[in-house]
Write a protein that holds these residues in place. Structure first.
Motif, short mmCIF file in Angstrom:
data_model
loop_
_atom_site.label_atom_id
_atom_site.label_comp_id
_atom_site.label_asym_id
_atom_site.label_seq_id
_atom_site.Cartn_x
_atom_site.Cartn_y
_atom_site.Cartn_z
N ARG A 39 0.89 -0.79 -0.13
CA ARG A 39 0.09 -0.32 -0.02
C ARG A 39 0.52 1.59 0.08
NH1 ARG A 39 -3.65 -3.10 3.18
NH2 ARG A 39 -2.49 -1.88 5.52
N ARG A 40 1.92 1.07 1.07
CA ARG A 40 3.02 2.06 1.13
C ARG A 40 3.55 2.86 -0.44
NH1 ARG A 40 5.40 1.36 7.12
NH2 ARG A 40 4.45 2.28 8.12
N ALA A 41 3.92 1.05 -1.22
CA ALA A 41 5.01 2.00 -2.25
C ALA A 41 3.56 2.31 -3.35
CB ALA A 41 4.99 0.71 -2.82
N GLN A 42 2.40 1.14 -3.32
CA GLN A 42 1.62 2.07 -4.39
C GLN A 42 1.62 3.98 -4.50
OE1 GLN A 42 0.25 0.77 -7.09
NE2 GLN A 42 -1.13 2.25 -7.47
N ARG A 43 0.93 3.73 -2.60
CA ARG A 43 1.23 5.42 -2.80
C ARG A 43 1.99 6.09 -3.13
NH1 ARG A 43 -1.14 4.15 2.45
NH2 ARG A 43 0.29 4.23 3.30
N ARG A 44 2.98 6.48 -2.96
CA ARG A 44 3.86 6.81 -3.30
C ARG A 44 4.80 6.39 -4.89
NH1 ARG A 44 7.68 4.00 0.92
NH2 ARG A 44 7.39 5.17 2.79
N ALA A 45 3.83 5.86 -5.66
CA ALA A 45 4.08 5.64 -7.49
C ALA A 45 3.09 6.96 -7.32
CB ALA A 45 4.07 4.19 -7.09
N LYS A 46 1.61 6.58 -7.18
CA LYS A 46 0.90 7.42 -7.16
C LYS A 46 1.68 9.12 -6.99
CE LYS A 46 -3.03 4.72 -6.39
NZ LYS A 46 -4.85 4.80 -6.10
N LEU A 47 1.98 9.05 -6.27
CA LEU A 47 2.75 10.60 -6.02
C LEU A 47 3.52 11.29 -6.74
CD1 LEU A 47 2.82 13.31 -3.84
CD2 LEU A 47 5.18 11.97 -2.91
N TRP A 48 4.71 10.21 -6.92
CA TRP A 48 5.27 10.09 -7.50
C TRP A 48 4.87 10.61 -9.47
CZ3 TRP A 48 9.18 13.03 -6.67
CH2 TRP A 48 9.42 12.88 -5.08
N ASP A 100 10.12 10.47 -12.55
CA ASP A 100 9.54 9.18 -13.29
C ASP A 100 9.96 7.97 -12.90
OD1 ASP A 100 11.96 10.16 -14.30
OD2 ASP A 100 11.92 9.59 -16.24
N ALA A 101 11.63 8.24 -12.90
CA ALA A 101 12.44 6.81 -11.92
C ALA A 101 11.72 7.05 -10.09
CB ALA A 101 14.21 7.41 -11.69
N ARG A 102 11.37 7.53 -9.89
CA ARG A 102 10.97 7.37 -8.62
C ARG A 102 9.46 6.34 -8.70
NH1 ARG A 102 13.85 10.57 -4.02
NH2 ARG A 102 14.20 11.72 -5.20
N HIS A 103 9.14 7.05 -9.29
CA HIS A 103 7.78 6.06 -10.10
C HIS A 103 8.02 4.91 -10.25
CE1 HIS A 103 4.49 4.94 -12.83
NE2 HIS A 103 3.77 5.04 -12.31
N MET A 104 8.43 4.52 -11.55
CA MET A 104 9.00 3.17 -11.41
C MET A 104 9.33 2.38 -9.74
SD MET A 104 8.22 2.45 -14.15
CE MET A 104 8.06 1.23 -14.98
N THR A 105 10.62 3.38 -9.28
CA THR A 105 10.55 2.48 -8.28
C THR A 105 10.12 1.89 -7.09
OG1 THR A 105 13.18 3.59 -8.33
CG2 THR A 105 12.77 2.63 -6.58
N ASN A 106 8.84 2.45 -7.52
CA ASN A 106 7.75 2.26 -6.44
C ASN A 106 7.07 1.90 -6.99
OD1 ASN A 106 8.27 3.64 -3.03
ND2 ASN A 106 8.30 5.33 -4.64
N LEU A 107 6.86 1.31 -8.27
CA LEU A 107 5.87 -0.31 -8.82
C LEU A 107 6.67 -1.27 -8.71
CD1 LEU A 107 4.72 1.53 -12.18
CD2 LEU A 107 2.95 0.99 -9.98
N ARG A 108 8.29 -1.44 -8.73
CA ARG A 108 8.67 -2.31 -8.22
C ARG A 108 8.66 -3.13 -7.00
NH1 ARG A 108 14.40 -1.73 -10.25
NH2 ARG A 108 15.08 -3.92 -9.46
N ARG A 109 8.95 -2.29 -6.22
CA ARG A 109 8.44 -2.34 -4.59
C ARG A 109 7.26 -2.90 -4.40
NH1 ARG A 109 9.98 1.94 -0.69
NH2 ARG A 109 10.43 -0.25 0.48
#
Length: 186
Positions: A39-48, A100-109
């Motif tokens: 859930r945290r990684a998804q929220r961060r991915a949305k934010l980035w 963009d890189a942070r978005h992909m990072t959080n999707l991978r997480r």
């Protein structure tokens, strides 16, 4: 969510074995941690992703408008220059933040956490009924899998690749880009 399924699994067929109950409780903790992490990684991915769009889109639009305004007339040079500076600022902000890189990072997480949760649920569904030894072995595998969930810092450093400073009088070595290992679900 997990209380109903895991609680039913914990209560069914234990025969009062405290070792089995303790091991099941550990698997349930891993499931809960994986759900929170996903859930945290998804929220961060949305934010980035929102940050990426909110900086990149205005930069592109302002660049186009400033070019059109600059070419329209000689009197529109100052507004065109202001728009170009704003566009450059948005573009520089987007590049600096690497959203963009942070978005992909959080999707991978998120995918890694979801993989861990799925594996833990399968352990509860099957290995818990095979006995404490089998459940203990499966729990060790889950803990090993838990340690492979990447941190944001590790993924970002992998994406940048190694950098070496050249020594005086030598040509810099060719930097070979490193490709991160494919994430779960890739």
């Amino acid at each position: 969510m997990i209380e109903g399924n895991a609680g039913a699994a914990a209560g069914a067929g234990t025969g009062g074995d405290p070792r089995l109950d303790a091991l099941r409780a550990e698997v349930e903790k891993i499931i809960a941690e994986a759900q929170i992490g996903a859930r945290r990684a998804q929220r961060r991915a949305k934010l980035w992703h929102a940050m990426y769009l909110s900086l990149g889109f205005p930069a592109a639009v302002l660049a186009g408008i400033s070019g059109a305004a600059g070419l329209a007339s000689a009197g529109a040079r100052v507004p065109a220059a202001i728009l170009a500076l704003l566009s450059a600022g948005f573009s520089a902000g987007s590049t600096f933040l690497r959203s963009d890189a942070r978005h992909m990072t959080n999707l991978r997480r998120r995918y890694a956490w979801q993989n861990l949760e799925t594996r833990a649920r399968l352990v509860l569904a099957y290995d818990a009924y095979e006995g404490p030894e089998r459940l203990h072995t499966a729990l060790l595998v889950l803990h090993e899998l838990r340690t492979t969930v990447p941190s944001s810092a590790l993924i970002l450093s992998e994406q940048q690749g190694p950098y070496q400073l050249p020594t005086t009088g030598q040509t810099p070595p060719a930097v070979q880009p490193t490709t991160p290992p494919p994430g779960p679900g890739a």
